[in-house]
Design a protein around this motif. Sequence first.
Motif, PDB file in Angstrom:
ATOM      1  N   ASP A  43       0.804  -1.209   0.000  1.00 31.05           N
ATOM      2  CA  ASP A  43       0.000   0.000   0.000  1.00 31.05           C
ATOM      3  C   ASP A  43       0.845   1.271   0.000  1.00 31.05           C
ATOM      4  N   HIS A  46     -13.866   2.234   0.257  1.00 29.95           N
ATOM      5  CA  HIS A  46     -12.877   1.705  -0.688  1.00 29.95           C
ATOM      6  C   HIS A  46     -12.774   2.583  -1.929  1.00 29.95           C
ATOM      7  N   SER A  71      -9.311   4.309  -3.091  1.00 26.32           N
ATOM      8  CA  SER A  71      -8.695   3.993  -4.380  1.00 26.32           C
ATOM      9  C   SER A  71      -8.650   5.209  -5.295  1.00 26.32           C
ATOM     10  N   ASP A  92      -5.507  -2.038  -4.787  1.00 29.96           N
ATOM     11  CA  ASP A  92      -6.867  -1.532  -4.595  1.00 29.96           C
ATOM     12  C   ASP A  92      -7.834  -2.180  -5.580  1.00 29.96           C
TER      13      ASP A  92
END
Length: 203
Positions: A61, A113, A117, A71
């Motif tokens: 990450d 999320h 992302s 992602d």
Amino acid sequence: MEALPLAFTTGWASGINAYACVLILGLLGRFADVDDIPTALTSNGVLIAAGVLFAFEFVADKIPYIDSAWDTISTVIRPTVGAIIAALLAGEASTLNQAVIATTGGVVALLSHLVKSSLRLAINTSPEPVTNIAASSGEDVAVAGVVTLAAFHPTAALIIAAVLLLLGFVAVFFAFRAIRRGLARFRAWREKRSNPATGSSAV
């Protein structure tokens, strides 16, 4: 511990880092006497798997472009984990309440999320590693803090998670607007250089 506020909070955390969320909940249930955390999250197998996957994500990450690839892979995983955690938290609730709580966890995880992302895509337009490391480290700290708070003060954690989610959407909006403006200026500069006569005649 209230299931719906915790489902929202853990959904937000799962959308950022699902494995950290599972690991922290499992450790709190195992060692901090937080009885309402589902026992399924405190087993050795779950803790080991979550720890290994968190260690991998911790590194991936923080690397430009690798983080966005990770992602993409996690698009299904994070919302699913959020929904599963929420369903486990629902416990003995009625079928309808279980469905609402699980859906809340999954939907919030998906939204979280998408924010994460999208911001990483924006950050990767300037592929130096410092920003990626800072963003990822901040996310790790936020997830650990909010999930820990949720175990003891779910309503307060819900408010913080909701504010962070909203701020994330605002940041995505301004980040991509800035990128569009930058691209427009770059195209105008490139066209001016390739067509100097056009630029001089316009003066």
